[in-house]
Design a protein around this motif. Structure first.
Motif, PDB file in Angstrom:
ATOM      1  N   VAL A  89       7.889   4.982   5.335  1.00 44.13           N
ATOM      2  CA  VAL A  89       8.418   5.191   6.563  1.00 44.13           C
ATOM      3  C   VAL A  89       9.525   4.127   6.743  1.00 44.13           C
ATOM      4  O   VAL A  89       9.475   3.019   6.831  1.00 44.13           O
ATOM      5  N   LYS A  90      10.764   4.682   7.296  1.00 42.26           N
ATOM      6  CA  LYS A  90      11.969   4.062   7.438  1.00 42.26           C
ATOM      7  C   LYS A  90      11.910   3.643   8.851  1.00 42.26           C
ATOM      8  O   LYS A  90      11.933   4.639   9.954  1.00 42.26           O
ATOM      9  N   ASN A 108       0.230   3.622  16.369  1.00 40.74           N
ATOM     10  CA  ASN A 108       0.166   4.830  16.193  1.00 40.74           C
ATOM     11  C   ASN A 108       0.224   5.649  14.888  1.00 40.74           C
ATOM     12  O   ASN A 108       1.085   6.637  14.782  1.00 40.74           O
ATOM     13  N   GLY A 109      -0.254   5.177  13.859  1.00 44.42           N
ATOM     14  CA  GLY A 109      -0.068   5.423  12.525  1.00 44.42           C
ATOM     15  C   GLY A 109       0.910   4.608  11.708  1.00 44.42           C
ATOM     16  O   GLY A 109       0.758   4.697  10.352  1.00 44.42           O
ATOM     17  N   LYS A 110       1.904   4.208  12.216  1.00 44.24           N
ATOM     18  CA  LYS A 110       2.681   3.352  11.286  1.00 44.24           C
ATOM     19  C   LYS A 110       2.450   1.974  10.996  1.00 44.24           C
ATOM     20  O   LYS A 110       2.070   0.998  12.059  1.00 44.24           O
ATOM     21  N   ILE A 111       1.973   1.706   9.877  1.00 45.42           N
ATOM     22  CA  ILE A 111       1.346   0.495   9.622  1.00 45.42           C
ATOM     23  C   ILE A 111       2.021  -0.208   8.648  1.00 45.42           C
ATOM     24  O   ILE A 111       2.618   0.143   7.511  1.00 45.42           O
ATOM     25  N   ILE A 118       5.864   0.083   4.892  1.00 47.33           N
ATOM     26  CA  ILE A 118       5.317   0.728   5.986  1.00 47.33           C
ATOM     27  C   ILE A 118       4.928   2.212   5.552  1.00 47.33           C
ATOM     28  O   ILE A 118       5.887   2.963   5.234  1.00 47.33           O
ATOM     29  N   ILE A 119       3.854   2.383   5.882  1.00 46.97           N
ATOM     30  CA  ILE A 119       3.302   3.928   5.684  1.00 46.97           C
ATOM     31  C   ILE A 119       2.710   4.205   6.877  1.00 46.97           C
ATOM     32  O   ILE A 119       2.372   3.786   7.826  1.00 46.97           O
ATOM     33  N   ASP A 120       2.372   5.477   6.903  1.00 46.19           N
ATOM     34  CA  ASP A 120       1.926   6.431   8.085  1.00 46.19           C
ATOM     35  C   ASP A 120       0.393   6.838   7.619  1.00 46.19           C
ATOM     36  O   ASP A 120       0.232   7.678   6.527  1.00 46.19           O
ATOM     37  N   LEU A 121      -0.490   6.346   8.498  1.00 49.12           N
ATOM     38  CA  LEU A 121      -1.917   6.805   8.303  1.00 49.12           C
ATOM     39  C   LEU A 121      -2.599   7.302   9.571  1.00 49.12           C
ATOM     40  O   LEU A 121      -2.230   6.500  10.537  1.00 49.12           O
ATOM     41  N   SER A 122      -3.309   8.249   9.492  1.00 50.44           N
ATOM     42  CA  SER A 122      -4.179   8.907  10.776  1.00 50.44           C
ATOM     43  C   SER A 122      -5.113   7.925  10.982  1.00 50.44           C
ATOM     44  O   SER A 122      -5.774   7.045  10.169  1.00 50.44           O
ATOM     45  N   ASN A 123      -5.938   8.181  12.278  1.00 53.92           N
ATOM     46  CA  ASN A 123      -6.876   7.294  12.479  1.00 53.92           C
ATOM     47  C   ASN A 123      -8.069   7.575  11.594  1.00 53.92           C
ATOM     48  O   ASN A 123      -8.288   8.809  11.120  1.00 53.92           O
ATOM     49  N   ASN A 158      11.819  -5.134   2.618  1.00 58.19           N
ATOM     50  CA  ASN A 158      10.962  -3.783   2.489  1.00 58.19           C
ATOM     51  C   ASN A 158      11.169  -3.489   1.045  1.00 58.19           C
ATOM     52  O   ASN A 158      12.080  -3.412   0.256  1.00 58.19           O
ATOM     53  N   ARG A 159       9.798  -3.068   0.418  1.00 55.19           N
ATOM     54  CA  ARG A 159       9.721  -2.577  -0.770  1.00 55.19           C
ATOM     55  C   ARG A 159      10.745  -1.748  -1.394  1.00 55.19           C
ATOM     56  O   ARG A 159      11.246  -1.509  -2.478  1.00 55.19           O
ATOM     57  N   ALA A 160      10.809  -0.684  -0.446  1.00 59.04           N
ATOM     58  CA  ALA A 160      12.023   0.507  -0.687  1.00 59.04           C
ATOM     59  C   ALA A 160      13.396  -0.356  -1.056  1.00 59.04           C
ATOM     60  O   ALA A 160      14.187   0.542  -1.640  1.00 59.04           O
TER      61      ALA A 160
END
Length: 153
Positions: free
Chosen positions: A35-36, A47-50, A87-92, A148-150
Motif C-alpha cells: 500500500v502506498k 482500517n486494514g492498512k497495517i 504496509i499491506i491491506d488486511l481485512s478483519n 519502505n521496502r518498496a
C-alpha cells in the motif's frame, strides 16, 4: 615463513567473509501488493492498512541475520531488512504469520494475529533462538530513518 603467514591470513580472511555472508537470507517474492501512503503516521494507518516493520537490534544487523522473510496464511509477503517496513491491506480476522530468519540455521516461528480496524503497527524481530512478533500500534523510535521496502534499490 612469510609466504606461509600470508597464506594463513588469506584463508582466515576468506573464512570470515564466507561466514558473515552465509547468514544472508534470500528474499521470497511477495504475493501481496504494498500500500502506498505519502505521509506515514498513525492517522493514515488502521482500517486494514497495517505497517509491519523489522525491529532487529544492532547485534542482528551486524551479521546479516536481521533479514526476515514472512508469510501470512501461507502466502508470501516477502522480506524486510533492518530499518525497513511494508504496509499491506488486511481485512478483519485472525491471521497466521510465519517468520523466518537465518542464523547459521533456519529460525522459524508461527504467530497468530487478530486484525481489526484498530490494528495499525506490527513489529517483527529476530531473536537468538526464534522470532518475536508484537502488535504495538506505535511507530518505532526514529521512524524517519526507516525505509519502505518498496523503495529498496
Amino acid at each position: 615463513m612469510k609466504i606461509f603467514r600470508n597464506y594463513i591470513a588469506g584463508i582466515a580472511a576468506l573464512s570470515l567473509f564466507i561466514t558473515l555472508n552465509s547468514c544472508a537470507l534470500r528474499s521470497v517474492p511477495s504475493d501481496y501488493s504494498d500500500v502506498k501512503i505519502e505521509s506515514v503516521d498513525l492517522s493514515t494507518l488502521g482500517n486494514g492498512k497495517i505497517l509491519i516493520y523489522n525491529g532487529a537490534s544492532i547485534l542482528h544487523s551486524m551479521d546479516n541475520t536481521a533479514r526476515l522473510n514472512f508469510w501470512i496464511n501461507k502466502k508470501p509477503v516477502g522480506q524486510i531488512r533492518t530499518k525497513e517496513y511494508v504496509i499491506i491491506d488486511l481485512s478483519n480476522g485472525i491471521y497466521e504469520f510465519n517468520v523466518l530468519h537465518l542464523d547459521m540455521v533456519n529460525m522459524r516461528s508461527n504467530h497468530s494475529v487478530s486484525v481489526n480496524e484498530n490494528t495499525k503497527v506490527i513489529r517483527i524481530e529476530p531473536t537468538i533462538t526464534s522470532n518475536k512478533l508484537t502488535v504495538t500500534n506505535v511507530l518505532p523510535q526514529n521512524f524517519e530513518k526507516y525505509n519502505n521496502r518498496a523503495n529498496r534499490k
